[in-house]
Write a protein that holds these residues in place. Sequence first.
Motif, PDB file in Angstrom:
ATOM      1  N   VAL A 177       0.845  -1.198   0.000  1.00 36.00           N
ATOM      2  CA  VAL A 177       0.000   0.000   0.000  1.00 36.00           C
ATOM      3  C   VAL A 177       0.884   1.252   0.000  1.00 36.00           C
ATOM      4  O   VAL A 177       1.795   1.375   0.824  1.00 36.00           O
ATOM      5  CB  VAL A 177      -0.935   0.006   1.231  1.00 36.00           C
ATOM      6  N   GLY A 178       0.622   2.145  -0.947  1.00 32.11           N
ATOM      7  CA  GLY A 178       1.377   3.388  -1.054  1.00 32.11           C
ATOM      8  C   GLY A 178       2.533   3.334  -2.020  1.00 32.11           C
ATOM      9  O   GLY A 178       3.093   4.374  -2.389  1.00 32.11           O
ATOM     10  N   ASP A 179       2.907   2.118  -2.463  1.00 34.42           N
ATOM     11  CA  ASP A 179       4.024   1.996  -3.410  1.00 34.42           C
ATOM     12  C   ASP A 179       3.626   2.558  -4.785  1.00 34.42           C
ATOM     13  O   ASP A 179       2.492   2.387  -5.229  1.00 34.42           O
ATOM     14  CB  ASP A 179       4.426   0.530  -3.600  1.00 34.42           C
ATOM     15  N   LEU A 180       4.601   3.178  -5.434  1.00 39.98           N
ATOM     16  CA  LEU A 180       4.405   3.663  -6.806  1.00 39.98           C
ATOM     17  C   LEU A 180       4.635   2.509  -7.769  1.00 39.98           C
ATOM     18  O   LEU A 180       5.725   1.934  -7.812  1.00 39.98           O
ATOM     19  CB  LEU A 180       5.379   4.802  -7.103  1.00 39.98           C
ATOM     20  N   VAL A 193      -5.432   0.053  -7.207  1.00 42.11           N
ATOM     21  CA  VAL A 193      -4.554   1.216  -7.372  1.00 42.11           C
ATOM     22  C   VAL A 193      -5.384   2.486  -7.500  1.00 42.11           C
ATOM     23  O   VAL A 193      -6.600   2.431  -7.728  1.00 42.11           O
ATOM     24  CB  VAL A 193      -3.641   1.089  -8.620  1.00 42.11           C
ATOM     25  N   ILE A 194      -4.695   3.592  -7.370  1.00 44.07           N
ATOM     26  CA  ILE A 194      -5.317   4.896  -7.594  1.00 44.07           C
ATOM     27  C   ILE A 194      -4.408   5.702  -8.514  1.00 44.07           C
ATOM     28  O   ILE A 194      -3.178   5.586  -8.441  1.00 44.07           O
ATOM     29  CB  ILE A 194      -5.552   5.621  -6.245  1.00 44.07           C
ATOM     30  N   VAL A 195      -5.011   6.479  -9.404  1.00 51.82           N
ATOM     31  CA  VAL A 195      -4.251   7.331 -10.331  1.00 51.82           C
ATOM     32  C   VAL A 195      -4.350   8.771  -9.828  1.00 51.82           C
ATOM     33  O   VAL A 195      -5.441   9.300  -9.642  1.00 51.82           O
ATOM     34  CB  VAL A 195      -4.811   7.238 -11.771  1.00 51.82           C
ATOM     35  N   THR A 196      -3.194   9.388  -9.586  1.00 49.94           N
ATOM     36  CA  THR A 196      -3.152  10.793  -9.177  1.00 49.94           C
ATOM     37  C   THR A 196      -2.221  11.546 -10.129  1.00 49.94           C
ATOM     38  O   THR A 196      -1.585  10.944 -10.996  1.00 49.94           O
ATOM     39  CB  THR A 196      -2.665  10.945  -7.726  1.00 49.94           C
ATOM     40  N   ALA A 241       0.923  11.500 -14.714  1.00 50.60           N
ATOM     41  CA  ALA A 241       0.041  10.664 -13.899  1.00 50.60           C
ATOM     42  C   ALA A 241       0.884   9.642 -13.142  1.00 50.60           C
ATOM     43  O   ALA A 241       1.888   9.139 -13.663  1.00 50.60           O
ATOM     44  CB  ALA A 241      -0.986   9.964 -14.780  1.00 50.60           C
ATOM     45  N   GLU A 242       0.458   9.334 -11.918  1.00 55.81           N
ATOM     46  CA  GLU A 242       1.160   8.361 -11.083  1.00 55.81           C
ATOM     47  C   GLU A 242       0.168   7.302 -10.602  1.00 55.81           C
ATOM     48  O   GLU A 242      -0.956   7.636 -10.208  1.00 55.81           O
ATOM     49  CB  GLU A 242       1.820   9.056  -9.893  1.00 55.81           C
ATOM     50  N   VAL A 243       0.611   6.050 -10.620  1.00 56.06           N
ATOM     51  CA  VAL A 243      -0.247   4.927 -10.233  1.00 56.06           C
ATOM     52  C   VAL A 243       0.314   4.319  -8.953  1.00 56.06           C
ATOM     53  O   VAL A 243       1.453   3.822  -8.942  1.00 56.06           O
ATOM     54  CB  VAL A 243      -0.291   3.860 -11.356  1.00 56.06           C
ATOM     55  N   ARG A 244      -0.475   4.367  -7.872  1.00 57.65           N
ATOM     56  CA  ARG A 244      -0.027   3.837  -6.578  1.00 57.65           C
ATOM     57  C   ARG A 244      -0.981   2.776  -6.052  1.00 57.65           C
ATOM     58  O   ARG A 244      -2.185   2.840  -6.264  1.00 57.65           O
ATOM     59  CB  ARG A 244       0.094   4.965  -5.548  1.00 57.65           C
ATOM     60  N   HIS A 264      -0.904   9.976  -3.027  1.00 62.20           N
ATOM     61  CA  HIS A 264      -0.029  10.851  -3.817  1.00 62.20           C
ATOM     62  C   HIS A 264       1.458  10.576  -3.602  1.00 62.20           C
ATOM     63  O   HIS A 264       2.277  11.024  -4.404  1.00 62.20           O
ATOM     64  CB  HIS A 264      -0.295  12.328  -3.472  1.00 62.20           C
ATOM     65  N   GLY A 265       1.799   9.908  -2.508  1.00 63.70           N
ATOM     66  CA  GLY A 265       3.204   9.739  -2.152  1.00 63.70           C
ATOM     67  C   GLY A 265       3.656  10.864  -1.244  1.00 63.70           C
ATOM     68  O   GLY A 265       3.234  12.019  -1.388  1.00 63.70           O
ATOM     69  N   LYS A 266       4.519  10.551  -0.282  1.00 63.36           N
ATOM     70  CA  LYS A 266       4.884  11.506   0.766  1.00 63.36           C
ATOM     71  C   LYS A 266       5.622  12.736   0.246  1.00 63.36           C
ATOM     72  O   LYS A 266       5.620  13.783   0.894  1.00 63.36           O
ATOM     73  CB  LYS A 266       5.726  10.803   1.835  1.00 63.36           C
ATOM     74  N   ASN A 267       6.233  12.622  -0.931  1.00 63.49           N
ATOM     75  CA  ASN A 267       7.029  13.747  -1.440  1.00 63.49           C
ATOM     76  C   ASN A 267       6.309  14.565  -2.511  1.00 63.49           C
ATOM     77  O   ASN A 267       6.916  15.408  -3.164  1.00 63.49           O
ATOM     78  CB  ASN A 267       8.360  13.225  -2.008  1.00 63.49           C
ATOM     79  N   HIS A 268       5.034  14.306  -2.702  1.00 64.10           N
ATOM     80  CA  HIS A 268       4.262  15.051  -3.702  1.00 64.10           C
ATOM     81  C   HIS A 268       4.180  16.529  -3.314  1.00 64.10           C
ATOM     82  O   HIS A 268       4.094  16.854  -2.120  1.00 64.10           O
ATOM     83  CB  HIS A 268       2.852  14.455  -3.794  1.00 64.10           C
ATOM     84  N   PRO A 269       4.203  17.441  -4.279  1.00 61.35           N
ATOM     85  CA  PRO A 269       4.083  18.876  -3.955  1.00 61.35           C
ATOM     86  C   PRO A 269       2.849  19.203  -3.116  1.00 61.35           C
ATOM     87  O   PRO A 269       2.902  20.105  -2.271  1.00 61.35           O
ATOM     88  CB  PRO A 269       4.005  19.540  -5.341  1.00 61.35           C
TER      89      PRO A 269
END
Length: 436
Positions: free
Chosen positions: A28-31, A213-216, A222-225, A419-424
């Motif tokens: 969970v949370g992996d890109l 997964v979710i697309v953000t 686009a990023e898939v996590r 979104h991932g911890k380092n997303h703007p």
Amino acid sequence: MMGLIEGIEKFDSPGKGRGLRVTKPFKVGDLLFSSPAYSYVLSAEERGSRCDFCFTRKEGLARCGKCKKGFYCNAKCQKGDWAMHKLECSAIIAFGENWCPSETTRLVARILAKKQKTVKERCVSEKMLLIEELQSHLEDEDNEKRERTEADIAGLHRFYPKHLEVPDQKDLLTLFSQVACNGFTIEDDELSHIGTAVYPDIALINHSCLPSVIVTYNGTSAEVRAVQNMNPGDEVLTSYIDLLYPTDDRNNRLRECYYFTCDCQECKSKSRDKAKLKVRKQRDPVEPHEVNNMIRYARNTHQLSLPKCILNSVAPPGELLEMCEQSLEKMGAVFDDSNVYMLHMMYQAMGVCIYMQDADGAIRYGEKILKPYSKLYPPYSLNVSSMYLKMGRIYMMMEKHSEGISALKKAMAVMEVAHGKNHPFLRDLRKEIGQK
């Protein structure tokens, strides 16, 4: 080169056609992977507040010196966008305020220009699937959709006479259908529409009402996590639609927009429909026909987007809010406050209150929405995080700092996974919390 996304492979998904599956574990949370857009376009409503090239929101954007309608962070962004902006620049000058192609038409024009530019080259967003291979449902479209497409095609011929080799009518109809079925809406942290894009590789991901997964979006990429732990062989599945609603509503939406019916475990079991359609407890139980009549009424009102009505000047905001309140009163005689149709109307009412700068009204509706949202949406839902963001920011504006920080931290917990911890978005949110 084909097929080079580490840990992901294309395969034939039983009953679904093409799909993607993982070849290694993801937590969970992996890109899983990210993809730049094949083509994208900033929404006209965002013009002037975001860079047309990178979608960054900032003050003091530089204008295009010719048409004055393109806005950029700096000369680098302006240069990067010129190949696409030149399609529109001279037409904007020529047509002035009458320049009004739809967002879909603008995106199709950019796809055509990109195709002309990269005739024999495979784009970095086409590692698994070429733009030409996107699914089209031209043969399934009804007359209303076909008329809309033909109006968009007329706009393409009218507003893009230069710089563009336009294919014949049949190929254009196919391309517009491909964009309708495979286009992605780029959204901000509160799920407001920023623009539209096409990502061929990500378009391979099939739908499920139990997504893995979710697309953000990070700028225009686009990023898939993962939102579930995944093992080798598991299919990559996302949701194409809003998952708040009951099974029949979700499948009606899927048939209308994507021409298929979902057969995931949730759609087969309908296990959450009872909670989503909760009826108000009363001394005398509500008769089934009364419930069915109210569901029909709710589905009719469900089609209405009141904030859009405001933008289109359908009615004054106060009148629209009154419509919401009347609908809530009528539905509330049968439905519990946690019923999804009640929540939908409360969300509309909250949007009108925000537009009217009625913070108390927005908070009143938002507080009724948050708890049911958290229960009815799947884990790590952006609908939940966006609600916490809206509420947190309104609380802060009202100087209710402890409530505001609490809501923003709950939004952050969802967004760190999605979104991932380092997303703007997360960096900005940490600053927002730190300032208080």
